[in-house]
Design a protein around this motif. Structure first.
Motif, short mmCIF file in Angstrom:
data_model
loop_
_atom_site.label_atom_id
_atom_site.label_comp_id
_atom_site.label_asym_id
_atom_site.label_seq_id
_atom_site.Cartn_x
_atom_site.Cartn_y
_atom_site.Cartn_z
N GLY A 39 0.93 -1.68 0.04
CA GLY A 39 0.05 0.19 -0.42
C GLY A 39 1.11 1.01 -0.15
N ILE A 40 2.22 1.07 -0.55
CA ILE A 40 2.74 2.27 -1.25
C ILE A 40 2.99 2.05 -2.75
CG2 ILE A 40 4.05 1.90 1.85
CD1 ILE A 40 6.16 0.75 -0.25
N ALA A 41 4.15 3.60 -2.66
CA ALA A 41 4.62 3.60 -3.75
C ALA A 41 6.08 3.32 -4.09
CB ALA A 41 4.75 5.11 -3.55
N GLN A 42 6.20 3.20 -5.64
CA GLN A 42 6.23 2.08 -5.86
C GLN A 42 8.50 2.58 -6.11
OE1 GLN A 42 9.01 2.93 -8.60
NE2 GLN A 42 10.45 1.33 -8.73
N SER A 43 8.08 4.12 -5.77
CA SER A 43 9.62 4.53 -5.23
C SER A 43 9.89 4.56 -4.37
CB SER A 43 9.38 5.61 -5.56
OG SER A 43 8.18 6.74 -4.93
N ASN A 44 8.98 3.72 -2.84
CA ASN A 44 9.49 3.34 -1.97
C ASN A 44 10.29 2.32 -1.60
OD1 ASN A 44 6.86 5.08 -0.64
ND2 ASN A 44 8.43 5.37 0.07
N VAL A 45 10.07 1.24 -2.46
CA VAL A 45 10.29 -0.18 -2.33
C VAL A 45 11.87 0.21 -3.43
CG1 VAL A 45 10.19 -2.12 -3.03
CG2 VAL A 45 8.59 -1.22 -2.96
N SER A 46 11.95 1.15 -4.33
CA SER A 46 13.20 1.38 -4.89
C SER A 46 13.90 2.15 -3.40
CB SER A 46 12.85 2.23 -6.26
OG SER A 46 14.59 2.57 -6.57
N ASP A 47 13.51 3.15 -3.16
CA ASP A 47 14.20 3.44 -2.24
C ASP A 47 15.23 2.07 -1.22
OD1 ASP A 47 13.91 5.93 -3.65
OD2 ASP A 47 12.65 6.55 -2.12
N TRP A 48 14.07 1.96 -0.93
CA TRP A 48 14.22 0.27 0.85
C TRP A 48 15.61 -0.40 0.04
CZ3 TRP A 48 8.99 -0.87 1.94
CH2 TRP A 48 8.24 0.12 2.48
N GLU A 49 15.26 -1.07 -0.93
CA GLU A 49 16.78 -1.91 -1.60
C GLU A 49 17.48 -0.44 -2.44
OE1 GLU A 49 14.69 -3.49 -5.24
OE2 GLU A 49 13.44 -4.73 -4.00
N ASN A 50 17.56 0.10 -2.60
CA ASN A 50 18.69 0.77 -2.93
C ASN A 50 19.00 1.73 -1.58
OD1 ASN A 50 19.51 0.78 -5.61
ND2 ASN A 50 17.20 1.54 -5.88
N ASP A 51 18.95 1.21 -0.22
CA ASP A 51 19.56 2.15 1.01
C ASP A 51 19.91 3.12 1.04
OD1 ASP A 51 20.63 1.12 3.38
OD2 ASP A 51 22.81 1.22 2.18
N VAL A 52 18.74 3.79 0.18
CA VAL A 52 18.63 5.70 0.22
C VAL A 52 17.62 5.98 1.30
CG1 VAL A 52 17.25 7.22 -0.89
CG2 VAL A 52 18.46 5.11 -2.28
N SER A 53 16.62 4.84 2.29
CA SER A 53 15.76 5.30 3.08
C SER A 53 15.05 3.87 4.08
CB SER A 53 14.12 5.83 3.09
OG SER A 53 13.81 5.05 1.85
N ARG A 54 14.58 3.70 4.47
CA ARG A 54 14.13 2.66 5.63
C ARG A 54 12.88 2.39 5.37
NH1 ARG A 54 18.46 4.53 6.26
NH2 ARG A 54 17.89 5.65 8.29
N PRO A 55 11.99 1.57 5.83
CA PRO A 55 10.63 1.19 5.64
C PRO A 55 9.96 1.63 7.85
CG PRO A 55 11.45 -1.10 5.56
CD PRO A 55 12.69 -0.14 5.69
N GLU A 56 9.06 2.35 7.90
CA GLU A 56 9.12 1.98 8.85
C GLU A 56 7.94 0.67 9.40
OE1 GLU A 56 4.88 5.24 8.87
OE2 GLU A 56 6.32 6.05 7.97
N TYR A 57 8.36 1.02 11.05
CA TYR A 57 8.21 -0.59 11.43
C TYR A 57 7.01 -1.67 10.64
CZ TYR A 57 11.28 0.98 15.28
OH TYR A 57 12.57 1.53 15.26
N GLU A 58 6.26 -0.74 10.90
CA GLU A 58 4.88 -1.21 10.23
C GLU A 58 4.76 -1.57 9.23
OE1 GLU A 58 4.62 2.02 11.13
OE2 GLU A 58 3.78 1.95 13.22
N ASN A 59 5.44 -1.71 8.11
CA ASN A 59 6.04 -1.68 6.80
C ASN A 59 6.67 -2.84 7.02
OD1 ASN A 59 3.79 -0.40 5.38
ND2 ASN A 59 5.63 1.42 5.06
N LEU A 60 7.80 -3.26 7.93
CA LEU A 60 8.76 -4.05 7.96
C LEU A 60 7.86 -5.17 8.34
CD1 LEU A 60 11.78 -4.75 8.10
CD2 LEU A 60 11.43 -3.76 10.50
N ILE A 61 6.91 -5.31 9.15
CA ILE A 61 6.05 -6.19 9.39
C ILE A 61 5.31 -6.68 8.60
CG2 ILE A 61 3.77 -6.79 11.01
CD1 ILE A 61 4.96 -4.83 12.85
#
Length: 83
Positions: A39-61
Motif C-alpha cells: 500500500g505504498i509507492a513503487q519508489s519507496n520499495v526502490s529506495d529501500w532496495e537501494n539503501d536510500v531509506s528504510r521502511p517504517e515498522y508497520e511496513n517492515l512487519i
C-alpha cells in the motif's frame, strides 16, 4: 574511522536492502507489485532496495508476513529465514 556501533548499523541496513531485493526476486515479484500489496509507492520499495531509506515498522512487519520470514532475518540479526 568507524565506531563499532555505527559500522554495525550501516552493515545491517545494507543487509536489509539486499535481503528485500533477493526475497522479492525469488517470488518473481516486481517492485510495483510489492508496493501495491504493502500500500505504498513503487519508489519507496526502490529506495529501500537501494539503501536510500528504510521502511517504517508497520511496513517492515508487512514485508516479513508477505515473504514469510522474521523481521530479525530482514534486519540481518539472524541468518535463519524461518519464523
Amino acid at each position: 574511522m568507524c565506531i563499532e556501533y555505527n559500522c554495525y548499523y550501516v552493515a545491517m541496513e545494507m543487509i536489509f536492502a539486499n535481503r528485500l531485493k533477493e526475497l522479492r526476486k525469488s517470488e518473481n515479484m516486481s517492485q510495483t507489485q510489492l508496493a501495491k500489496i504493502i500500500g505504498i509507492a513503487q519508489s519507496n520499495v526502490s529506495d529501500w532496495e537501494n539503501d536510500v531509506s528504510r521502511p517504517e515498522y508497520e511496513n517492515l512487519i508487512k514485508i516479513a508476513k508477505i515473504f514469510d520470514v522474521s523481521t530479525d532475518y530482514l534486519l540481518g540479526l539472524t541468518d535463519y529465514s524461518d519464523i
